[in-house]
Write an enzyme that holds these catalytic residues in place. Structure first.
Site, short mmCIF file in Angstrom:
data_model
loop_
_atom_site.label_atom_id
_atom_site.label_comp_id
_atom_site.label_asym_id
_atom_site.label_seq_id
_atom_site.Cartn_x
_atom_site.Cartn_y
_atom_site.Cartn_z
N GLN A 57 7.07 3.81 3.97
CA GLN A 57 5.68 3.35 3.99
C GLN A 57 5.52 2.07 4.81
O GLN A 57 4.47 1.84 5.42
CB GLN A 57 5.20 3.12 2.56
N LYS A 101 5.41 1.80 -3.10
CA LYS A 101 5.31 3.16 -3.65
C LYS A 101 5.55 3.08 -5.15
O LYS A 101 6.20 2.16 -5.65
CB LYS A 101 6.34 4.09 -3.01
N THR A 112 -4.81 13.36 5.44
CA THR A 112 -3.41 13.54 5.83
C THR A 112 -3.25 14.82 6.65
O THR A 112 -2.56 14.84 7.67
CB THR A 112 -2.50 13.57 4.59
N SER A 144 -7.05 5.58 3.53
CA SER A 144 -7.01 4.72 2.35
C SER A 144 -7.33 3.27 2.73
O SER A 144 -8.06 2.58 2.02
CB SER A 144 -5.62 4.79 1.69
N GLY A 160 -3.06 8.01 -4.33
CA GLY A 160 -2.50 9.23 -4.90
C GLY A 160 -1.31 9.73 -4.09
O GLY A 160 -1.07 9.29 -2.97
N ASP A 161 -0.59 10.66 -4.67
CA ASP A 161 0.53 11.33 -4.00
C ASP A 161 0.69 12.64 -4.76
O ASP A 161 -0.25 13.11 -5.42
CB ASP A 161 1.80 10.47 -4.04
N LYS A 216 0.86 -1.19 0.00
CA LYS A 216 0.00 0.00 0.00
C LYS A 216 0.89 1.23 0.00
O LYS A 216 1.79 1.36 0.82
CB LYS A 216 -0.89 0.02 1.25
N LYS A 220 5.28 3.35 8.45
CA LYS A 220 4.10 4.20 8.58
C LYS A 220 2.84 3.35 8.59
O LYS A 220 1.96 3.52 9.45
CB LYS A 220 4.05 5.19 7.41
N ASN A 245 -3.43 19.40 -0.78
CA ASN A 245 -4.40 18.86 0.17
C ASN A 245 -3.88 18.82 1.61
O ASN A 245 -4.59 19.17 2.55
CB ASN A 245 -4.82 17.44 -0.24
#
Length: 442
Positions: free
Chosen positions: A110, A125, A208, A375, A164-165, A89, A113, A239
């Site tokens: 990630q 990623k 976030t 997410s 998304g990123d 993820k 996290k 965002n």
């Protein structure tokens, strides 16, 4: 030579010229030393060697046609780093700076996290060096279709679930999801950050930024402080920055700065988020327009927001945006707390400055986890064919961020010192993944 030193040297030799990746490997391995060096089980199972090497690194050509009929070629990436506790993820980033080192750094971060959220998701990623800025709607759609044509064979709802990123919002996710469905002929929650009409989750856009403020508020509260009446400097205007500002304002703080890649604005009266959202979300303009529309606001095309005196700093733009000199300026101006909204926005040297000065510092692994947490909640809703209200998702997010803070603070107190949240986050995230890896064998 210690186990940590041996692995650091081996990873550096295996990954030359990957400075971003090595930066995060060095930070994680250094801070988890109190755990790893005192228990031979980690060396016996080669946990550090395995956790620093991705399960697989996928790199591919993305060819698409521009509006002039010319064929363009970009490079696509997906690094599936570790799935010991759940499917891979992590987001997809579209930006000209994207390279293998950056994708690996993001994917490695990630792992820990995602572990901290307490949800069953592994680390990955991806992205491309494609630049969506200045591209037409057709060109972005064309790129997204081509990108997903290759990526589709490597992902799935129980395999790898991208999100998304930077450069990838609801529009891009929609195009990619449409192409995935056409290719695979399945309707599944393979991407998160989807539109609300086809499986997306309420609160995902805000997640976030809200999560950042929730966990910083937990940190402040644990140290006898709060957002109320504080001045906050925020970098970025996407965002994360917008919704961190919104939540900070709701808690009684005054946000005075925002920025983009061209420059930054200072509004001594407090940022008017309605104007920022109109510029960034509706018109897709530049932050410079804010100073043209709001009386008393200043625009600067040089320097950084960190030169503004503030009580709380929230870097929400990009990696390594806040260096040692910025940190020294913030410390000189008596900053109380720093929370990382972006991925690794502070350099190693900057973090050392903050910690030496006794500034409360919440690292990105913990502070930036709100997005991936929601997410994962979107994945749950997709699997159950349910849709939760904004309030339900927000309440779950708030609880998840409180849980992350508690785990981080507990690990810091047990293995380092009670205010070393960098070590606390790394250790708490690492232990869960390492224990799963050991349980599952090689």
């Amino acid at each position: 030579m210690s186990y940590i030193s041996e692995v650091k040297a081996a990873v550096a030799a295996r990954n030359p010229n990957q400075s971003e990746f090595m930066q995060t490997v060095d930070e994680v391995l250094t801070t988890i030393a109190p755990v790893v060096e005192n228990d031979p089980i980690y060396r016996k199972n080669s946990i550090l060697e395995r956790i620093t090497e991705p399960d697989r690194q996928i790199m591919f050509r993305v060819a698409w046609t521009d509006d002039n009929g010319n064929m363009q070629v970009n490079r696509g990436y997906r690094v599936q780093f570790n799935n010991a506790i759940g499917p891979y993820k992590g987001g997809l980033r579209l930006h000209p700076s994207v390279n293998l080192s950056i994708i690996k750094f993001l994917g490695f971060e990630q792992i820990f996290k995602n572990s901290l959220t307490g949800l069953p998701i592994g680390g990955g990623k991806g992205g491309s060096d494609f630049d969506p800025k200045g591209k037409s709607e057709r060109e972005i759609r064309e790129f997204c279709f081509s990108f997903m044509t290759e990526l589709a064979r490597h992902i799935g709802a129980d395999v790898d679930v991208p999100a998304g990123d930077i450069g990838v919002g609801g529009r891009e996710i929609g195009y990619m999801y449409g192409q995935y469905k056409r290719i695979k002929n399945v309707y599944e929650g393979v991407l998160t950050g989807k539109g609300l009409t086809y499986g997306g989750s309420l609160t995902r856009t805000e997640a976030t930024g809200y999560g950042l403020v929730y966990i910083v508020d937990n940190m402040l509260d644990a140290n006898g402080k709060s957002f109320k009446g504080k001045t906050v400097a925020i970098s970025g205007s996407g965002n994360v920055a917008i919704y961190a500002a919104q939540k900070a304002q709701a808690l009684g703080a005054k946000v005075v700065t925002m920025s983009d890649s061209n420059g930054w604005v200072f509004d001594p009266n407090g940022i008017d988020l309605a104007v920022v959202r109109d510029i960034k979300e509706v018109k897709r303009g530049r932050i410079k327009e804010y100073a043209e529309r709001v009386k008393g606001a200043e625009y600067h095309d040089s320097g950084k927001v960190w030169q503004v005196k503030c009580d709380i700093a929230l870097p929400c733009a990009t990696q390594n945006e806040l260096d040692a000199n910025d940190a020294k300026t913030l410390v000189k101006n008596k900053v109380l707390a720093v929370g990382e909204g972006a991925n690794m926005p502070s350099t190693t040297e900057a973090i050392e400055v903050f910690q030496s000065a006794g500034v409360l510092f919440m690292p990105a692994k913990a502070a930036n986890a709100g997005g991936v947490a929601v997410s994962a909640l979107e994945m749950s809703q997709n699997s159950q064919r349910l849709s939760w209200t904004f309030e339900e998702v927000d309440a779950r997010l708030k609880n998840i961020m409180k849980g992350i803070f508690d785990k981080t603070a507990s690990a810091a107190k047990q293995y380092s010192n009670e205010k070393d949240y960098v070590a606390g986050a790394n250790i708490a995230g690492f232990l869960k993944v390492a224990q799963a890896m050991i349980a599952q064998g090689v």
